[in-house]
Write a protein that holds these residues in place. Structure first.
Motif, short mmCIF file in Angstrom:
data_model
loop_
_atom_site.label_atom_id
_atom_site.label_comp_id
_atom_site.label_asym_id
_atom_site.label_seq_id
_atom_site.Cartn_x
_atom_site.Cartn_y
_atom_site.Cartn_z
N LYS A 292 0.85 -1.19 0.00
CA LYS A 292 0.00 0.00 0.00
C LYS A 292 0.89 1.24 0.00
O LYS A 292 2.06 1.18 0.39
CB LYS A 292 -0.94 0.02 1.21
N THR A 293 0.32 2.35 -0.44
CA THR A 293 1.08 3.61 -0.42
C THR A 293 1.09 4.18 0.99
O THR A 293 0.11 4.08 1.72
CB THR A 293 0.45 4.63 -1.39
N ARG A 294 2.21 4.78 1.34
CA ARG A 294 2.38 5.36 2.67
C ARG A 294 3.18 6.65 2.55
O ARG A 294 4.04 6.78 1.68
CB ARG A 294 3.12 4.40 3.60
N ASP A 295 2.91 7.59 3.47
CA ASP A 295 3.75 8.76 3.55
C ASP A 295 4.87 8.49 4.56
O ASP A 295 4.97 7.39 5.11
CB ASP A 295 2.94 10.01 3.92
N PHE A 296 5.68 9.50 4.82
CA PHE A 296 6.84 9.33 5.70
C PHE A 296 6.44 8.80 7.08
O PHE A 296 7.00 7.81 7.56
CB PHE A 296 7.58 10.67 5.85
N GLY A 297 5.48 9.45 7.70
CA GLY A 297 5.07 9.05 9.05
C GLY A 297 4.49 7.65 9.08
O GLY A 297 4.73 6.89 10.03
N GLY B 295 15.00 9.70 3.57
CA GLY B 295 14.58 10.17 4.89
C GLY B 295 14.10 9.04 5.78
O GLY B 295 14.46 8.97 6.97
N CYS B 296 13.31 8.13 5.22
CA CYS B 296 12.80 7.01 6.01
C CYS B 296 13.93 6.09 6.47
O CYS B 296 14.00 5.70 7.64
CB CYS B 296 11.79 6.20 5.19
N LEU B 297 14.85 5.76 5.55
CA LEU B 297 15.96 4.89 5.90
C LEU B 297 16.91 5.56 6.89
O LEU B 297 17.44 4.91 7.80
CB LEU B 297 16.73 4.48 4.64
#
Length: 305
Positions: free
Chosen positions: A9-14, A204-206
């Motif tokens: 599914k698509t997700r934003d940063f948070g 940013g996530c990594l």
């Protein structure tokens, strides 16, 4: 009862960061069981090799301190210590080789667990199932990791910025190899295609997931720092013998902190699924195709007539 997390599914940063911990929480026992069963032997080997290495370093430090305090500050003494440090090159190479093997097997284990979890319809796989995947992907991922590591090192040498830019891409390439059962060439091209226009989100996530894991791992390094300073302050032969078990225990505790690398690896997988959904929407299409083909879940008893 909380529904098992959906990966595709698509997700934003948070959402990526939050769902990383939701996934780990929901799969904590089977995930850790697979990790310690498959990676445990390499984890122990890494602890032993690094413990022996640290003990040798402490012993050389004591010899240098003794020589500096007495009459051993001559050229011959310095040459002897230089030779002994040179002899440790083999230990460093062995430690590096075991570390590479451990990180490779760990990466394959976590990504294989996630791949099987998705294939089984959001159900935790068994350790035996994960082990089959690890054996299948080991040589492919090991060879790919070495090539990507050299590429990353080259990027770091070239003014650092190319290395930073390649950092999330190399992770995606390895994820594609396992999650799509892809050869290196295909995964290499796909990694660059997936991250196009989404580099900052992925990086940013990594980075945040790696930072969280790194800060958590610092807790495990505190005992090792304590014993290190202790050995620097106490330079007797007796302390060298008595500190061996303590060095092994503290080094093992520090190595156990590597389990927190599960966090960025789960984040890497979620970034992969987010990118594939953004560009291809395969998970959404599968859910649409399943409309009318699955029975609704209900706790109500069957009707009787």
């Amino acid at each position: 009862m909380e529904q098992n997390i959906e990966l595709a599914k698509t997700r934003d940063f948070g959402e990526i960061i939050n769902d990383t911990f939701v996934f780990i929480k929901q799969n904590l026992k089977p995930l850790l069981k697979s990790f310690f069963t498959i990676c445990g032997l390499l984890l122990l080997a890494l602890a032993i090799v690094q413990s022996l290495q640290m003990i040798k370093v402490y012993d050389l430090q004591r010899q240098i301190y003794t020589a500096a305090s007495g009459s051993g500050t001559s050229y011959n003494a310095g040459y002897r210590f230089g030779y002994q440090y040179g002899q440790m090159a083999g230990q460093y190479l062995l430690s590096f080789a075991v570390m590479i093997l451990f990180y490779t097997v760990m990466l394959i284990t976590i990504l294989s667990y996630i791949a099987l979890y998705k294939e089984k319809g959001n159900i935790a796989p068994t350790t035996e199932e994960v082990w089959v995947y690890v054996k299948y992907y080991f040589l492919r991922v090991l060879g790919s990791s070495i090539l990507l590591g050299l590429l990353l090192m080259l990027g770091m040498v070239l003014c650092l910025i190319p290395g930073i830019w390649l950092y999330p891409i190399t992770g995606l390439i390895l994820a594609v190899i396992v999650l799509e059962n892809a050869p290196f060439g295909y995964a290499f091209n796909r990694g660059f295609k997936l991250i196009s226009n989404n580099w900052w989100l992925t990086f940013g996530c990594l980075f945040v997931a790696g930072l969280i894991a790194g800060l958590g791992a610092m807790v495990f390094t505190v005992p090792n720092y304590i014993i290190m300073f202790y050995n620097l302050l106490v330079h007797t032969r007796a302390s060298a013998t008595s500190s061996v078990p303590l060095v092994f225990i503290t080094t093992t505790i520090q190595i156990l902190g590597q389990t927190l690398l599960i966090i960025p690896l789960v984040t890497l997988a979620l970034c992969y699924f987010n990118l594939t959904e953004n560009k291809e929407g395969t998970g959404l299409l599968n859910r649409i195709n399943q409309f009318g083909t699955t029975k609704p879940h209900t706790d109500l008893p069957a009707e009787e007539y």
